[in-house]
Design an enzyme around this catalytic site. Structure first.
Site, mmCIF file in Angstrom:
data_model
loop_
_atom_site.group_PDB
_atom_site.id
_atom_site.type_symbol
_atom_site.label_atom_id
_atom_site.label_comp_id
_atom_site.label_asym_id
_atom_site.label_seq_id
_atom_site.Cartn_x
_atom_site.Cartn_y
_atom_site.Cartn_z
ATOM 1 N N LEU A 36 25.513 -50.623 56.588
ATOM 2 C CA LEU A 36 26.346 -51.828 56.686
ATOM 3 C C LEU A 36 25.616 -53.102 56.273
ATOM 4 O O LEU A 36 26.044 -54.194 56.649
ATOM 5 C CB LEU A 36 26.948 -51.980 58.091
ATOM 6 N N TYR A 144 16.850 -51.656 38.060
ATOM 7 C CA TYR A 144 18.052 -51.033 38.622
ATOM 8 C C TYR A 144 18.445 -49.807 37.800
ATOM 9 O O TYR A 144 18.590 -48.696 38.333
ATOM 10 C CB TYR A 144 19.207 -52.046 38.666
ATOM 11 N N LEU A 193 32.191 -60.897 37.657
ATOM 12 C CA LEU A 193 33.068 -61.839 36.952
ATOM 13 C C LEU A 193 34.461 -61.964 37.575
ATOM 14 O O LEU A 193 34.925 -63.084 37.823
ATOM 15 C CB LEU A 193 33.192 -61.394 35.478
HETATM 16 N N1 UFG Z 1 29.697 -63.430 33.880
HETATM 17 C C1 UFG Z 1 29.808 -64.794 33.712
HETATM 18 N N2 UFG Z 1 29.764 -65.575 34.825
HETATM 19 C C2 UFG Z 1 29.628 -65.063 36.093
HETATM 20 C C3 UFG Z 1 29.524 -63.655 36.245
HETATM 21 C C4 UFG Z 1 29.562 -62.868 35.107
HETATM 22 O O1 UFG Z 1 29.922 -65.302 32.604
HETATM 23 O O2 UFG Z 1 29.584 -65.834 37.056
HETATM 24 C C5 UFG Z 1 29.733 -62.575 32.689
HETATM 25 C C6 UFG Z 1 28.426 -61.803 32.512
HETATM 26 O O3 UFG Z 1 27.509 -62.571 31.773
HETATM 27 C C7 UFG Z 1 28.909 -60.559 31.784
HETATM 28 C C8 UFG Z 1 30.321 -60.332 32.318
HETATM 29 O O4 UFG Z 1 30.720 -61.592 32.874
HETATM 30 O O5 UFG Z 1 28.989 -60.811 30.432
HETATM 31 C C9 UFG Z 1 30.394 -59.272 33.394
HETATM 32 O O6 UFG Z 1 29.423 -59.548 34.384
HETATM 33 P P1 UFG Z 1 29.366 -58.818 35.797
HETATM 34 O O7 UFG Z 1 28.273 -59.463 36.578
HETATM 35 O O8 UFG Z 1 30.717 -58.776 36.397
HETATM 36 O O9 UFG Z 1 28.974 -57.319 35.436
HETATM 37 P P2 UFG Z 1 27.728 -56.757 34.603
HETATM 38 O O10 UFG Z 1 28.252 -56.342 33.268
HETATM 39 O O11 UFG Z 1 26.593 -57.689 34.607
HETATM 40 O O12 UFG Z 1 27.210 -55.535 35.488
HETATM 41 C C10 UFG Z 1 28.012 -54.498 35.969
HETATM 42 C C11 UFG Z 1 27.437 -53.990 37.274
HETATM 43 C C12 UFG Z 1 26.082 -53.372 37.047
HETATM 44 C C13 UFG Z 1 26.169 -52.323 35.983
HETATM 45 C C14 UFG Z 1 26.810 -52.872 34.737
HETATM 46 C C15 UFG Z 1 26.998 -51.738 33.787
HETATM 47 O O13 UFG Z 1 27.306 -55.046 38.205
HETATM 48 O O14 UFG Z 1 25.630 -52.797 38.248
HETATM 49 O O15 UFG Z 1 28.072 -53.458 35.049
HETATM 50 O O16 UFG Z 1 27.990 -52.016 32.865
HETATM 51 F F1 UFG Z 1 24.948 -51.885 35.684
#
Ligand code: UFG
Length: 330
Positions: A36, A144, A193
């Site tokens: 948790l 990771y 995102l």
């Molecule tokens: N993004 C923004 N602003 C934010 C958050 C995200 O512009 O505040 C952009 C990121 O740069 C990225 C996209 O939105 O281009 C998606 O970002 P996320 O953080 O939602 O997801 P990620 O692609 O970084 O990562 C996710 C998982 C990881 C995994 C990865 C594999 O969180 O654990 O997908 O595809 F490894």
């Protein structure tokens, strides 16, 4: 099919709790092992036994597994933030890779029928060819991804030596919420995102920081393959049921990429309000494009049934609206 008994580590977390729902909907008996720290007891449906412990706690794990004949284990409990792993690599290897040694050994000792691992597209790193198929050579660009890749390798060798069947499921971008509103996404802190964009649109957070508009993509923002968390959950059940055929490694995505800007446009459409945005530099470690080829899972009968971005966003929005404080305040 007669009810079966499963242990779900990390079953109170985001993807884990949706898998628990899928198992319970099918009538299976579920025990969740979760410390948790990032999961929520309130994410668990009625009838699920919660054991509050870490996977590294070998004595508790032994006691749980000795308590009954579990058909299988779904292993979600892990740290999952790419950025955090860059700053604290050893913690990621300890919690993700080290804990998995304890779990795999316990599965062996107790004759568990199979283990399904929550893995990640982060094992691929910056893959040149898109969409990415499973035979792409893993090349993680973060601790990771490397920590999960190491668990996959251990499972491979445990299968070779001890015949513990396993499935490694490499998720692309998990998103959305249970269409029935029973579970949703509540990370603390939230870094993803879609929930951040929704909360920005609803005025509950500051403007969304858009990480880079100069990527080599059609609109200059990163492309990701968003896959509905309920579809991910369904894939776990399918994967477990075909373990008799030997180990599997599957990519789980829809095969369709969406830019950050197109996700923001969808959130605005669904919420009926603009998403306030602040332009920010590229986030270190972000690949420009990650899109899955999921032919293996599809050949086994898996279909992403909630693949439309509109459905992914609308289910996430419904859950954020009905749970303004996440699981803490409903
Ligand atoms: N993004 C923004 N602003 C934010 C958050 C995200 O512009 O505040 C952009 C990121 O740069 C990225 C996209 O939105 O281009 C998606 O970002 P996320 O953080 O939602 O997801 P990620 O692609 O970084 O990562 C996710 C998982 C990881 C995994 C990865 C594999 O969180 O654990 O997908 O595809 F490894």
């Amino acid at each position: 099919m007669t009810a079966r008994r499963f242990l779900v580590t990390g079953g109170a977390g985001y993807v884990g709790s949706h898998c628990v729902l899928a198992l319970r909907d099918r009538g299976d008996e579920v025990t969740v092992l979760d410390d948790l720290t990032s999961g929520h007891a309130a994410a668990l449906p009625p009838g699920v036994r919660l054991v509050e412990a870490q996977v590294e706690d070998a004595a508790t794990l032994d006691a749980v597994l000795a308590d009954g004949s579990f058909h299988g284990v779904f292993h979600f409990a892990a740290l999952s933030q790419v950025g955090e792993s860059m700053a604290e690599p050893l913690r990621y290897f300890a919690r993700n890779t080290g804990a998995a040694i304890t779990l795999i050994e316990a599965c062996r000792r107790h004759g568990i029928g199979g283990l399904v691992l929550s893995s990640t597209a982060a094992v691929y790193g910056e893959a040149a060819a898109q969409p990415i198929a499973e035979d792409t050579r893993p090349n993680p660009s973060s601790p990771y991804g490397e920590s999960k890749r190491a668990v996959e390798a251990m499972l491979h060798w445990a299968w070779t030596a001890h015949r513990l069947p396993y499935a490694a499921l490499r998720y692309f971008n998990a998103a959305g919420a249970d269409p029935g509103g029973r579970a949703g996404e509540d990370h603390r802190p939230e870094t993803h995102l879609i929930p951040l964009a929704i909360d920005a649109a609803l005025g509950r957070r500051p403007p969304l920081r858009l990480f880079g508009t100069d990527w080599p993509t059609e609109d200059g923002t990163c492309i990701r393959d968003y896959v509905h968390v309920t579809d991910l959950a369904a894939a776990h059940l399918i994967a477990f049921d075909r373990l008799a055929g030997g180990p599997v490694t599957w990519n789980l995505g829809t095969g369709h990429g969406h830019s950050v800007r197109s996700v923001l446009a969808e959130v605005e459409r669904a919420a009926g309000r603009p998403v306030p945005v602040e332009l920010a530099p590229r986030r270190p470690g972000d690949p420009a494009r990650l899109v899955a080829a999921s032919a293996r899972a599809q050949a086994a009968g898996w279909r992403p049934r909630h693949a439309a971005l509109a459905e992914i966003v609308s289910t996430a929005l419904d859950w954020r609206r009905s749970h303004p404080g996440g699981y803490g305040q409903c």
